[in-house]
Design a protein around this motif. Structure first.
Motif, PDB file in Angstrom:
ATOM      1  N   GLY A  12      42.967  39.953  40.301  1.00  0.00           N
ATOM      2  CA  GLY A  12      43.543  41.317  39.986  1.00  0.00           C
ATOM      3  C   GLY A  12      43.964  41.992  41.290  1.00  0.00           C
ATOM      4  N   SER A  61      51.055  41.505  35.190  1.00  0.00           N
ATOM      5  CA  SER A  61      49.746  41.617  34.524  1.00  0.00           C
ATOM      6  C   SER A  61      48.568  40.551  34.961  1.00  0.00           C
ATOM      7  CB  SER A  61      49.922  41.699  33.030  1.00  0.00           C
ATOM      8  OG  SER A  61      50.517  40.191  32.509  1.00  0.00           O
ATOM      9  N   ILE A  64      42.351  32.502  33.687  1.00  0.00           N
ATOM     10  CA  ILE A  64      42.973  33.658  34.353  1.00  0.00           C
ATOM     11  C   ILE A  64      44.464  33.621  34.231  1.00  0.00           C
ATOM     12  CG2 ILE A  64      43.306  35.357  36.294  1.00  0.00           C
ATOM     13  CD1 ILE A  64      40.293  34.895  36.983  1.00  0.00           C
ATOM     14  N   ARG A  65      44.970  34.502  33.551  1.00  0.00           N
ATOM     15  CA  ARG A  65      46.659  34.449  33.411  1.00  0.00           C
ATOM     16  C   ARG A  65      47.276  35.722  34.331  1.00  0.00           C
ATOM     17  NH1 ARG A  65      48.154  31.780  28.854  1.00  0.00           N
ATOM     18  NH2 ARG A  65      49.861  33.453  28.512  1.00  0.00           N
ATOM     19  N   THR A 102      45.238  38.919  33.411  1.00  0.00           N
ATOM     20  CA  THR A 102      44.075  39.022  32.251  1.00  0.00           C
ATOM     21  C   THR A 102      43.375  37.836  32.291  1.00  0.00           C
ATOM     22  OG1 THR A 102      45.782  38.087  30.723  1.00  0.00           O
ATOM     23  CG2 THR A 102      45.720  40.499  30.890  1.00  0.00           C
ATOM     24  N   ARG A 103      42.240  38.045  31.353  1.00  0.00           N
ATOM     25  CA  ARG A 103      41.451  36.894  31.157  1.00  0.00           C
ATOM     26  C   ARG A 103      41.525  36.342  29.640  1.00  0.00           C
ATOM     27  NH1 ARG A 103      36.626  34.539  33.347  1.00  0.00           N
ATOM     28  NH2 ARG A 103      36.636  36.542  34.830  1.00  0.00           N
ATOM     29  N   ALA A 104      41.771  35.084  29.741  1.00  0.00           N
ATOM     30  CA  ALA A 104      41.740  34.463  28.162  1.00  0.00           C
ATOM     31  C   ALA A 104      40.873  33.143  28.255  1.00  0.00           C
ATOM     32  CB  ALA A 104      43.066  33.776  27.869  1.00  0.00           C
ATOM     33  N   CYS A 131      49.498  45.906  35.743  1.00  0.00           N
ATOM     34  CA  CYS A 131      48.391  46.209  34.751  1.00  0.00           C
ATOM     35  C   CYS A 131      47.454  44.914  35.079  1.00  0.00           C
ATOM     36  CB  CYS A 131      48.905  46.035  33.253  1.00  0.00           C
ATOM     37  SG  CYS A 131      47.597  46.278  31.992  1.00  0.00           S
ATOM     38  N   THR A 132      46.153  45.344  35.229  1.00  0.00           N
ATOM     39  CA  THR A 132      45.152  44.105  35.859  1.00  0.00           C
ATOM     40  C   THR A 132      43.836  44.532  35.112  1.00  0.00           C
ATOM     41  OG1 THR A 132      44.388  45.012  37.812  1.00  0.00           O
ATOM     42  CG2 THR A 132      46.233  43.498  37.793  1.00  0.00           C
ATOM     43  N   GLU A 133      43.025  43.558  34.648  1.00  0.00           N
ATOM     44  CA  GLU A 133      41.708  43.656  34.074  1.00  0.00           C
ATOM     45  C   GLU A 133      40.873  43.524  35.372  1.00  0.00           C
ATOM     46  OE1 GLU A 133      41.017  40.771  31.132  1.00  0.00           O
ATOM     47  OE2 GLU A 133      42.507  41.568  29.729  1.00  0.00           O
ATOM     48  N   THR A 180      54.135  32.636  33.392  1.00  0.00           N
ATOM     49  CA  THR A 180      52.681  32.820  33.550  1.00  0.00           C
ATOM     50  C   THR A 180      51.976  31.723  34.369  1.00  0.00           C
ATOM     51  OG1 THR A 180      52.504  33.997  31.271  1.00  0.00           O
ATOM     52  CG2 THR A 180      50.520  33.174  32.006  1.00  0.00           C
ATOM     53  N   LEU A 203      38.454  39.603  37.943  1.00  0.00           N
ATOM     54  CA  LEU A 203      39.041  38.265  37.611  1.00  0.00           C
ATOM     55  C   LEU A 203      38.648  37.165  38.710  1.00  0.00           C
ATOM     56  CD1 LEU A 203      42.385  39.731  36.260  1.00  0.00           C
ATOM     57  CD2 LEU A 203      40.647  38.967  34.810  1.00  0.00           C
TER      58      LEU A 203
END
Length: 476
Positions: free
Chosen positions: A328, A395, A403-404, A397-399, A352-354, A468, A357
Motif C-alpha cells: 500500500g 487501490s 494482495i490486489r 486491498t487484501r483478498a 485508496c489502500t488498506e 489488477t 499489505l
C-alpha cells in the motif's frame, strides 16, 4: 558361412546383454537378490541348527530315561536281570545302542561291538564313532552315547545312532542348495526382464531426445500411463519441453517484433541525421538536429532496457534480493509521483489502500509495475463518454491470501478478445498507435507478476479498463 560372418550377430547379442547388465534396474535387482539370498541362508541355517538342537535334546532325554530305567533294573535284580533286559532291547529294531562291560572293559552284552576305550574309561556323555557289526564289517557309525558306572564297577553304555539326524541335515542342506539355486536363477531372469523393460523405455526416451536435439521441438517423450518414476520423469521433461518451446516461440516473436517495430524509429533516426548533414545551414540548426537524434537514441535505449528487464524477469532473475515491504505504501508513493502528470492531462488520481499489505518480493519491481499501469491509464484513460468521470483510481486491498493492486480508468478500455494479446511484447492496438510508446508496459507488468508467483488480470470497468496485479501475501 564363415566364422567372421557369424560374429556380428554374437557381438550384437553380447552388446545388448552388456547394456542390460549395466542398467541400474539390473544392478538393483542383483543387489536385492544377494540380500534375499543372504537372508534366506541365515533363515535356513537357523532352521537346520535349531532342528539339530531339538533332535539332540530328544536323544539325550531318551538316553537319560533309559539309563535311569536300566539302573533301576540292575538295583532290583542284579547283573543277571540287567543282562536279560539289555539283550532283549538290543534285539529290538531302532537306533538305540546298549553295551554292558566288566570293570576291565570286557564286553558282556549289547549291540555295540566296537567303541573307543577312552569313551568307556570315563563316565559321561559323548558323541563319537562306534561299530555294531562283525569283525569283517569295519564300518563306522556316529552316535550320541552316555557311559554310566554301576555298583560293582560294571559299565553301562546307552546311546542313539545319529544317522536319522544326519539324513535330516543333509535333506535340509540339499533343499537349501536347490532352493538357493532356483532363487538365483529366477532373480537373474527377473532382473533381466525388468532391466530389459526399463532399458527399452530409456532407449525410447533417448531416441526422442535425439529427434528433439536435431531440431524437432514438437517431439515429446512417451508416457506409458503406469505412474512410475519413468512416467513422472517423462511428464516433467515434456513440461520442460513445452516451456522451452514457449520461450523459443517468444524469442522468435521478439525478434520479429524488434525487426518490425524498431525499424521505423531507426529509419527516422537515420533520416534525421542525414537531413541535418544536408540542410543544416547554421550551428544552431545542426545542434537542434543532433538533440533530436539523441532523443530518439534515448528512446531506443529505453526500449532495449525494457526488453532486457522483461527477459531477466521471465528467466526468474530479479535484479535485487527479496525483502518485506508494504504494498500500500508503494502504491501511494508511485501515485504521488504521477499526480502532476495526471493533472496536466485533466485527470484526477485517487488512491485508496488498506493498511498492512505486507509482501515478500522486490519492492522496486512492484513499484515499476504500478508505475507502468498508472502511466498507461494516464495515456489512454480519457473518458469515453460525457457521463464518465475524468478519474484514475489506484487501490490496494487484501483478498484472502492475495494482495490486489488495481489501476482503473474510464477510458475506451480494451476489447475482451484482445486482452490476452496485449500482454505480449510490442503489441499495440490500432487506437493506441497514435500515442507514444512501444507496447512493452503490460509485458513488463506481467513478467513482474509471474516472477512473484502472481497474475495480471484485465477486466471491464464499465466503462474503461481495470488492471489488477494480484500477488501472494507474504511470499515471493
Amino acid at each position: 558361412m564363415s566364422p567372421s560372418a557369424a560374429s556380428p550377430p554374437q557381438d550384437g547379442l553380447f552388446a545388448r546383454l552388456g547394456k542390460v547388465f549395466r542398467t541400474t534396474a539390473f544392478k538393483l535387482s542383483l543387489a536385492y537378490l544377494v540380500l534375499f539370498a543372504v537372508l534366506a541362508s541365515l533363515g535356513l541355517g537357523y532352521v537346520a541348527w535349531n532342528a539339530r538342537r531339538v533332535l539332540d535334546d530328544q536323544i539325550v532325554s531318551t538316553i537319560d530315561a533309559e539309563i535311569n530305567g536300566l539302573s533301576e533294573q540292575y538295583t532290583a535284580g542284579g547283573l543277571r536281570r540287567l543282562i536279560a533286559v539289555v539283550e532283549r532291547r538290543a534285539k529290538e529294531p531302532g537306533a538305540s545302542l546298549y553295551l554292558v562291560t566288566t570293570p576291565a572293559g570286557e564286553h558282556i552284552v549289547g549291540n555295540v561291538s566296537r567303541v573307543s576305550a577312552d569313551i568307556l574309561a570315563r563316565p559321561g556323555q559323548y558323541e563319537g564313532f562306534y561299530g555294531r557289526g562283525t569283525e569283517s564289517d569295519q564300518s563306522e557309525h556316529r552316535a550320541i552315547m552316555r557311559v554310566f558306572t554301576l555298583a560293582g564297577g560294571f559299565r553301562l553304555l546307552v546311546g542313539r545312532d545319529t544317522e536319522e539326524r544326519d539324513r535330516l541335515r543333509a535333506a535340509i542342506g540339499n533343499t537349501f542348495g536347490s532352493s538357493l539355486a532356483l532363487v538365483v536363477l529366477l532373480g537373474v531372469l527377473g532382473g533381466w526382464f525388468v532391466a530389459s523393460r526399463v532399458l527399452k523405455r530409456v532407449d525410447d526416451m533417448t531416441e526422442t531426445t535425439r529427434t528433439i536435439m536435431a531440431g524437432d521441438l514438437d517431439g515429446r517423450l512417451r508416457v506409458a500411463g503406469t505412474g512410475d518414476e519413468l512416467d513422472r520423469l517423462a511428464q516433467n521433461l515434456n513440461l520442460m519441453l513445452e516451456r522451452i518451446g514457449e520461450l523459443m516461440r517468444g524469442m522468435k516473436e521478439v525478434s520479429d517484433n524488434i525487426a518490425h517495430d524498431l525499424k521505423t524509429p531507426l529509419t527516422r533516426l537515420r533520416n534525421r541525421a542525414d537531413e541535418a548533414l544536408r540542410t543544416a545551414e547554421s550551428p544552431d540548426a545542426l545542434r537542434t538536429a543532433i538533440e533530436g537524434v539523441i532523443e530518439d537514441s534515448d528512446g531506443l535505449i529505453r526500449v532495449f532496457n525494457a526488453l532486457l528487464t522483461i527477459a531477466r524477469l521471465e528467466a526468474g532473475n530479479a535484479p535485487e534480493s527479496v525483502r518485506r515491504f508494504d504494498a500500500g505504501a508503494v502504491a501511494r508513493e508511485v501515485a504521488e509521483l504521477y499526480e502532476p502528470l495526471a493533472e496536466d492531462r485533466g485527470l484526477s488520481l485517487t488512491v485508496c489502500t488498506e493498511p498492512d499489505l505486507i509482501l515478500d518480493g522486490n519492492r522496486e519491481l512492484v513499484g515499476q509495475a504500478i508505475a507502468n499501469l498508472i502511466d498507461n491509464a494516464i495515456k489512454y484513460g480519457a473518458r469515453s463518454a460525457e457521463a464518465a468521470p475524468q478519474e484514475i483510481t489506484v487501490s490496494a486491498t487484501r483478498a484472502d491470501d492475495r494482495i490486489r493492486l488495481t489501476v482503473a480508468d474510464y477510458g475506451p478500455g480494451i476489447p475482451e478478445a484482445e486482452r490476452g494479446r496485449v500482454l505480449d511484447r510490442f503489441v499495440r492496438l490500432d487506437a493506441a498507435r497514435s500515442r507514444p510508446g512501444f507496447g512493452l508496459g503490460l509485458s513488463l507488468v506481467n513478467a513482474v507478476a509471474r516472477l512473484h508467483g502472481g497474475s495480471l488480470d484485465l477486466a471491464d470497468n464499465a466503462p474503461g479498463l481495470a488492471v489488477t496485479l494480484s500477488l501472494p501475501a507474504g511470499a515471493a
